[in-house]
Structure formats: C-alpha cells, structure tokens
Design a protein around this motif. Sequence first.
Motif, PDB file in Angstrom:
ATOM      1  N   GLN A   1       0.831  -1.211   0.000  1.00  0.00           N
ATOM      2  CA  GLN A   1       0.000   0.000   0.000  1.00  0.00           C
ATOM      3  C   GLN A   1       0.863   1.257   0.000  1.00  0.00           C
ATOM      4  N   GLU A   2       1.887   1.264   0.841  1.00  0.00           N
ATOM      5  CA  GLU A   2       2.700   2.475   0.963  1.00  0.00           C
ATOM      6  C   GLU A   2       3.519   2.754  -0.297  1.00  0.00           C
ATOM      7  N   LEU A   3       3.991   1.679  -0.945  1.00  0.00           N
ATOM      8  CA  LEU A   3       4.843   1.888  -2.122  1.00  0.00           C
ATOM      9  C   LEU A   3       4.084   1.682  -3.426  1.00  0.00           C
ATOM     10  N   GLU A   4       2.799   1.440  -3.292  1.00  0.00           N
ATOM     11  CA  GLU A   4       1.952   1.176  -4.465  1.00  0.00           C
ATOM     12  C   GLU A   4       2.529   0.051  -5.313  1.00  0.00           C
ATOM     13  N   LEU A   5       2.881  -1.032  -4.636  1.00  0.00           N
ATOM     14  CA  LEU A   5       3.412  -2.207  -5.343  1.00  0.00           C
ATOM     15  C   LEU A   5       2.313  -3.266  -5.421  1.00  0.00           C
TER      16      LEU A   5
ATOM     17  N   ASP B   1      17.507   0.700  -1.817  1.00  0.00           N
ATOM     18  CA  ASP B   1      17.685   1.971  -1.111  1.00  0.00           C
ATOM     19  C   ASP B   1      16.569   2.955  -1.412  1.00  0.00           C
ATOM     20  N   ARG B   2      16.167   2.978  -2.659  1.00  0.00           N
ATOM     21  CA  ARG B   2      15.133   3.938  -3.072  1.00  0.00           C
ATOM     22  C   ARG B   2      13.816   3.640  -2.346  1.00  0.00           C
ATOM     23  N   TYR B   3      13.446   2.349  -2.338  1.00  0.00           N
ATOM     24  CA  TYR B   3      12.183   1.974  -1.692  1.00  0.00           C
ATOM     25  C   TYR B   3      12.265   2.194  -0.175  1.00  0.00           C
ATOM     26  N   VAL B   4      13.401   1.806   0.388  1.00  0.00           N
ATOM     27  CA  VAL B   4      13.554   1.949   1.842  1.00  0.00           C
ATOM     28  C   VAL B   4      13.490   3.424   2.234  1.00  0.00           C
ATOM     29  N   ALA B   5      14.133   4.271   1.424  1.00  0.00           N
ATOM     30  CA  ALA B   5      14.131   5.712   1.740  1.00  0.00           C
ATOM     31  C   ALA B   5      12.692   6.226   1.822  1.00  0.00           C
ATOM     32  N   THR B   6      11.838   5.777   0.896  1.00  0.00           N
ATOM     33  CA  THR B   6      10.445   6.234   0.907  1.00  0.00           C
ATOM     34  C   THR B   6       9.741   5.748   2.167  1.00  0.00           C
ATOM     35  N   LEU B   7       9.966   4.484   2.525  1.00  0.00           N
ATOM     36  CA  LEU B   7       9.295   3.941   3.710  1.00  0.00           C
ATOM     37  C   LEU B   7       9.759   4.670   4.974  1.00  0.00           C
ATOM     38  N   VAL B   8      11.061   4.913   5.060  1.00  0.00           N
ATOM     39  CA  VAL B   8      11.592   5.578   6.258  1.00  0.00           C
ATOM     40  C   VAL B   8      11.047   7.002   6.330  1.00  0.00           C
ATOM     41  N   GLU B   9      10.964   7.644   5.191  1.00  0.00           N
ATOM     42  CA  GLU B   9      10.418   9.009   5.181  1.00  0.00           C
ATOM     43  C   GLU B   9       8.973   9.027   5.680  1.00  0.00           C
ATOM     44  N   LYS B  10       8.282   7.920   5.440  1.00  0.00           N
ATOM     45  CA  LYS B  10       6.896   7.846   5.911  1.00  0.00           C
ATOM     46  C   LYS B  10       6.834   7.451   7.381  1.00  0.00           C
ATOM     47  N   GLY B  11       7.999   7.279   8.016  1.00  0.00           N
ATOM     48  CA  GLY B  11       8.020   7.024   9.450  1.00  0.00           C
ATOM     49  C   GLY B  11       8.041   5.548   9.830  1.00  0.00           C
TER      50      GLY B  11
ATOM     51  N   ALA C   1      10.167   1.890  10.510  1.00  0.00           N
ATOM     52  CA  ALA C   1      11.489   1.324  10.744  1.00  0.00           C
ATOM     53  C   ALA C   1      11.596   0.098   9.846  1.00  0.00           C
ATOM     54  N   ILE C   2      12.772  -0.142   9.292  1.00  0.00           N
ATOM     55  CA  ILE C   2      12.944  -1.256   8.349  1.00  0.00           C
ATOM     56  C   ILE C   2      14.103  -2.138   8.807  1.00  0.00           C
ATOM     57  N   ALA C   3      13.850  -3.439   8.922  1.00  0.00           N
ATOM     58  CA  ALA C   3      14.928  -4.382   9.216  1.00  0.00           C
ATOM     59  C   ALA C   3      15.288  -5.076   7.908  1.00  0.00           C
ATOM     60  N   ILE C   4      16.555  -4.962   7.512  1.00  0.00           N
ATOM     61  CA  ILE C   4      16.998  -5.599   6.272  1.00  0.00           C
ATOM     62  C   ILE C   4      17.621  -6.944   6.643  1.00  0.00           C
ATOM     63  N   CYS C   5      16.985  -8.023   6.213  1.00  0.00           N
ATOM     64  CA  CYS C   5      17.510  -9.353   6.508  1.00  0.00           C
ATOM     65  C   CYS C   5      18.153  -9.865   5.212  1.00  0.00           C
ATOM     66  N   ASP C   6      19.479  -9.862   5.189  1.00  0.00           N
ATOM     67  CA  ASP C   6      20.196 -10.137   3.938  1.00  0.00           C
ATOM     68  C   ASP C   6      20.819 -11.529   3.952  1.00  0.00           C
ATOM     69  N   GLN C   7      21.178 -12.028   2.782  1.00  0.00           N
ATOM     70  CA  GLN C   7      21.922 -13.286   2.705  1.00  0.00           C
ATOM     71  C   GLN C   7      23.348 -13.007   3.120  1.00  0.00           C
TER      72      GLN C   7
END
Length: 854
Positions: A64-68, A93-103, A105-111
């Motif tokens: 919903q937030e990123l219109e995906l 980074d681009r998507y995360v920046a938008t989410l963070v700007e909307k307030g 918190a994002i946990a990146i779980c990477d390989q």
Amino acid sequence: MSETAKTGSKNAPQRDYRPLDRDKLSPMMQHYIEVKEQYPNALVLYRCGDFFECFFQDAVTISQELELVLTSKEGGKEIGRVCMTGVPHHALDRYVATLVEKGYAIAICDQVEEASQAAAERRMVERQVTRLLTPGTLTDDGMLAARRNNFLASVVVAKEHWGLAYADISTGEFYTTQSQDLEALTLELMRLQPSEILLPTDAPDLGGLLRPGEARQDLPNYLPDCFCYSLRPQQYFRASEAQNRLIETFNVKSLEGMGCADLTLAIRAAGGLLEYLEDTQKANQVPLQPLRTYTLTDYLILDPQTRRNLEILQTVRDGTLNGSLLWAIDQTVTAMGGRALRRWLLQPLLDIKGIRARQDTIQELINNAYLRNELRQLLRQFYDLERLSGRVGAGTANARDLVYLADSLCRLSVLSELVQKGKSLYLKALQKVPPELEQLGQHILRHLVESPPQHLKEGGLIRDGIHPLLDERRQQLELDQQWLANLEVTERERTGVSNLKVGYNKTFGYYISLPRAKAAQAPDNYTRKQTLTNEERYITSELKERETRILTAKDDLHQLEYEIFSELRAEMAEKGQEIRQIAKAVAAIDVLAGLAEIAVEQNYCCPMMTENREITIRDGRHPVVEKALGLNFFVPNSTTLGSGTQNNHPDLIILTGPNASGKSCYLRQVGLIQLLAQIGSFVPAESATLAICDRIFTRVGAVDDLATGQSTFMVEMNETANILNHATPQSLILLDEIGRGTATFDGLSIAWAVAEYLATEIQARTIFATHYHELNELESLLNNVANYQVTVKELPDRILFLHQVRPGGADRSYGIEAGRLAGLPSVVIDRARQVMGEIEKHSKIAIGQPSPKP
Ligand SMILES: Nc1ncnc2c1ncn2[C@@H]1O[C@H](COP(=O)(O)OP(=O)(O)OP(=O)(O)O)[C@@H](O)[C@H]1O
C-alpha cells in the motif's frame, strides 16, 4: 521470486487473517517469522535471490505504501499461499528511503553467504538482519538530503523540567540541553525538526514507532505530533546507566568537561540516545563527536509561526525553498556550508562578540575580492568531509568515499596557504591545519586507484607497486592468464588444427575445443569432456591446474585488497575527530564567504550591533522581494524604533495603508534584517544600528487551522496571547492585522488594547500594521507611539502604489476604491460610499487613556 510476484496476479489475496500453524510453514517462512519476532515494530525485508521480499501483514503495508503489487507465495504445503510483495535488490535503497520518510522502521535481513554454497550443501541459505533503518539513524548518502541535517532527538521530562539530546549520526554532531518550561521544549523541537524522537515510556507497545500524524493519547501535548516517536523502555534513561554510558563512550572520567555534569535530565536524554544507537546500529559503530551542552538562552528565539511567517527556510504559499530567505542568501558551495547556513538561520546569536567575529570575516572577504573568489573556487572542490568521515568511522565507507575524503584532505594545505594572511577569526581558524591530515590523505591516494569500483570484494581497489605481496600475486596471476591467452596459439601449432579454440563455461571451466572432423588430431594428454554436434571439448591436467591457480589467486587477491582497504579505512577513522573539527571550520568559512558574496552582489551594509534598544535602519530592503524584483526596482524604506522618549523614535509604530501597498513586506523586511544581523550577516540597507533582540515575534494574516479545528479568529487570538505573555522590552514584534476575524468593533477594541499594552506595559519594539485607522489616535496619547503610512497616489482611473513608508496615518481607507477596481457593480460601490458616510457621521470614536483600575 515467481513470475506472478513480479507482474502481479489478479487473484492475489488482499488480506489474510488465517491463524497459522507455525510448524506447517516452510523452513524459510519459519525463519522469516523468527526474524519478525525479533523486530516486531519494523517492516522486515527478506532477501530471496535478486529480490527483497516480505510476507503477511508487512506485505500488505508495503504494497500500500509503495503502491506495489500485492501477490502471494507458497507458505508451506498445508498452508497454501500467503501475502507477499517484493522489491528488486538493486533498487532497495530507493524503496527503503520512501518507507523511512513515511516514518517506518525497516529491518533488512540479507543473505550472508553465497547462495551457491548453501545449494551445494543442500541447505537453506543463511540470512541475518544486517541493518535496522529508522528515520533518525540513516547514514547512506542516497537516503539523506545533502544540505540539511538529519537529527535523532531524545527527550526526558520530569514535571516542568526537561532534558533534550540530539545527534546527527551522519555528521557526528551531538548536543544536549536542559531547561524548565515545556513550551520551550516544543519550540526547540520545532526548530530542530528531528526525523525521530526517542521517548522513555511505560506504555505497553515498547519499541513501537509512532509515525507522524498518528495522534496518540499518551503523547503529551507539548510533543508535537508532526514528528516520529520511538517508544523506549524507561530503564535506558536512568541517570546512573546514562551517565556510565556517556563516560564509557567518550572515554572520560567525568562529564564535567562536557558541561553537563549537573544536568541530570540532559544526561538521561543523551544516555538514552546512545543506547538506541547501540541497539540499532549493530556492528557499525557510530563515531559521535564529544557531547556539547548548550543553553536555550544562548540564541535568539524564533517560534514556529515566526519562522513560517518570515519564510526563513520555505515559503508559506507552497512550502518550497524558492522564494525563502535561505534561497535569497544561500551562496554556499559545499553541502557542509549549506547545512551550517541553515543551522545559523535557525539559531541566530545573542552574543555581540560572536556576531562581530562573523562580521569581521565577511568584511575582510569583501575587502579582499581575490581571496574571496579564490576561496570559493577552492571550496567547490571539497567533498562532504563531515558525512564522509561519519561513514568512515561507522565502517560503511567504500573505496570511493575514501578517495573523495583523502582528496579533500590533500586540499587543506592549499586552503590554509590561501588564508595565511587572514586577520579575522574564521580565517585564522584555517591557518593551521594538522599536517598529518594531509599526509594521511596522500597516503590513501597513494594506495587507492583513482576511481575505484563500488564493490569492495571484487578487487581493483589498490594501486600496483604499493604492497609487495599484492604485486607478487598479481604478477603470478598475470603469468597464468598470459599462459592461458597463449594456449590457443601454442595448441594450434602443436595439433595443426588452425580453428582450435580455448573457451570457458560455468560447468567445467576452461576447455579446448576442436571441430568434430578434427577430433582424431587430439593429442594424448587431451581428456574429452563434452561432445556437441560440431565440436569436441577437452581438458588437460595442466589446464585444470592453471585454472585452479587462477581462480584461487583471484579470490586471494580480492581478499588481500579488501584487507589493505580496511586498514586504510581504520587509519582514516582514527582521525575522525580532527577531520570533523576542520570540517566545521570549512563549513563556517563557506557560509561567510557566501554571505560576503551576497553582500557585494546585493549591496548590503554591515550593521552596527549594540546592547541598547535602538533599531535604526536607513533605506532598508526586503532581501527576497528585492531579489525577485531585480536591483533598483525595490523602494527602500527606513525604520526607527526603540527609544521611547520622542515620537520620531518610538517603541511602537502604527502602520496604515491600502491593500497591497506594501505593509506586510515592510514588516517582514524589518524582521529579516534583524535576523540576518544576528546570524552575523550584512543586511540589505544603506546603514543600520541594531540592538540585539532576544526574540522576534510575528503575527501575520491567520489561516484556519483545520487540523486542530480552530477558527481563524481563535488562531489569531492564541498567537496574540502567546506574544503578550512572552515578549520582553528586548523583543521585536511584528503584527500584521489583529482583530479582523470578528465584528469590527470587537476587532478594533482588541487591536487597540493590544497596541496599548505593548507600548505601555511591555514596551517591546513593535510594528503594528492595520486597517483600523482609529489606532492612529494612540500617537497623540502615548509618547512612544508613532504613525506611519505606506503612500499611494490617486490617479483618476487607478491607485499608484509608491511603496514609500512615511510618517503620518493614512487618512482614509481605499477598500471601496479597490472594490471598484476589482469590478464590483457601480450600484454596490455607490451604496457602499453612502453607508460609509453615514457610519463616519455617527461614530466619532474618542477613546482616551485607560480608566484607572477600581
Ligand atoms: N518597498 C517595495 N518596493 C517595491 N515593491 C514592493 C515594496 N513593498 C511591497 N511591494 C510589492 O507590493 C506587493 C504587495 O505588498 P504587501 O503584500 O506587503 O501589501 P500589504 O499592504 O501588506 O497588503 P494587504 O493589506 O492586502 O495585506 C508585494 O508583493 C511587492 O511585490
């Protein structure tokens, strides 16, 4: 990710409220849930191949937030499909920046290992949370605005007392203060505009993030809900724990040197902030500068509506930079300077010495045009020392960052050489730059190639001739590669097959290929590996040996390069403190050189600053309107305020004039000139003598505050009450209409009483623009009131705006005339004139002095 996930499926579930039996989830989903449990308040983005995916409710939120597209993925054999959405890893980074700007918190779980390794061992690839991103803890360049700070704040309140700490972890600035009026806390937060505020609480949803606008009952009303709040457990803000954390972090014996030893609430706020950084930054250390304690009374206070009304950082109309004061005066050439100018504008000084030090530097740079031009030219070549050294300290800088930083360090000696003869304080600060910084810069540039790749583990970072072992391995590798390159030629000669080829494929590496017709010519040491329609592919033991050597040598080389790079980065990190100190001086000189430039360009003068109450401006101009209109189109106007003994030097000016004659512009011009003077800048005027102000208040045409349900009139009354309750004789007050939102007589009465109170009780320096001509009578009653008007010339068919402010009150209003020009029907205009005549005949107002109190 499945094809449907990328393109979307018509049947994708919109919501999924099934209770799930965890054991029946696929192993990957089980792990996802485990991670989610560790970070319940963050959106978890989970690496799957080339995508970062998320599932269940997080998928719904993100889509919903990123219109995906919200789609689905198999959750387990007995579970079926569950909600999923995803973003490509390269665009994370681009998507995360938008989410963070909307307030969020994002946990990146990477390989954290090669997928091929896990596949070979037939197990799930190992994943870990490598980054936790929250609005106040960003350091990545792509997610931050270059020319503004990104503050993380922390607040501790005990009754009326409060402590505040804030840090920009991308630049390392770290400040704390303590005070006692909760309104002052609100003002300070509004000045800082932090991206995230930490709040100790006993609320059950600890760890939660309140996003901007989420009105919460447990948020006290002195904490504006336009910010994002992180709810933290009280224990991290306990005095002893906080103090120890500060002492340990900065490796000091006591907090005496930081100036906050006795400020318990300030310490608690700062300690709580440090704990949060430890919690969110994981392995990355945040290199903060030593904590600095400040007091609110060090600076001129600007409340949010004054900042808005004076359009300091953005315009009222559309909230853009274009048309603001910052836009008009910003001539900085570095991002560091840009951020510093913004900070200065929000924190004008009260200390005359500080102001004069800035003025002296500007004057010197105006007098010495050569120095100014050379300096600005040189500064343009500087990268963002503050943020780069922040990333170096945090261990997140790549080789390119290091090259940029080193490049700037190498320019420091040129800078210091250039300012060697400077006499003013800010130039002197740059005369002695630590020589070891330049040496370090050269050391780094000697090691790293000129434009290294972004990746750190694929080689290509370190120059030849620097590291003997590296050179040796490179040479060996080159020999092997050369052998390989020659192989085709030598084997063609040996076999006599002119179209023999050497190739490479992923499954069995290097091979020699012969056309099938020539297969009989294959020598004995050839081992057949693959048969295709037209060719036979072979390997030899020597080829395989070389191949293994090449591959391992490459891996070793990359590893060695990475180690050398990490050492260089650590060496640079050790000098973080010195780099940031010099960065501060560079930022300040950039601001001052920019202010000198604008002073020359726009013909500003150096105001004389005093400690009394006099404000005298000769031929002042509005810095923004003048810039928009172009030089010489703006009509300059003078101002005299602040000596209450005679009418030509009053405390309070009643300013009248028709609509659009220039009243608001004049009012703001005085406010902006005072503000510019207190940041140490020159001002748009012929000359000016300006006494230091403790606060600037403004009240300008109210707008309905629909969000809080307040009417225009109530907003106006609240703002006026705030001014009357806080102004001092040292304040500058700019009032643009009071009492217009109610019945004429109510409005006039309130306006009169307010003006009288300001002139007699507070004796603040005030300009009061009004359409109530009746207020002009005050001049004859109070000796510190004077009437001024903005003049117009009446022509038969129109009014000519002269924009000149002259002594005297406007004798009549031009409202009806304006209505006529706007095209109101002539019957209406005639009738209006009749009505006005009647009203004037019957209402002779003679108000006189206030009656004595009973
Ligand atoms: N000193 C000046 N020199 C040149 N132009 C000016 C000057 N002052 C104002 N103006 C121009 O006049 C326009 C109207 O000015 P302003 O908004 O200050 O009028 P006002 O008297 O406050 O009107 P109102 O009573 O309707 O609020 C400004 O946008 C500006 O372009």
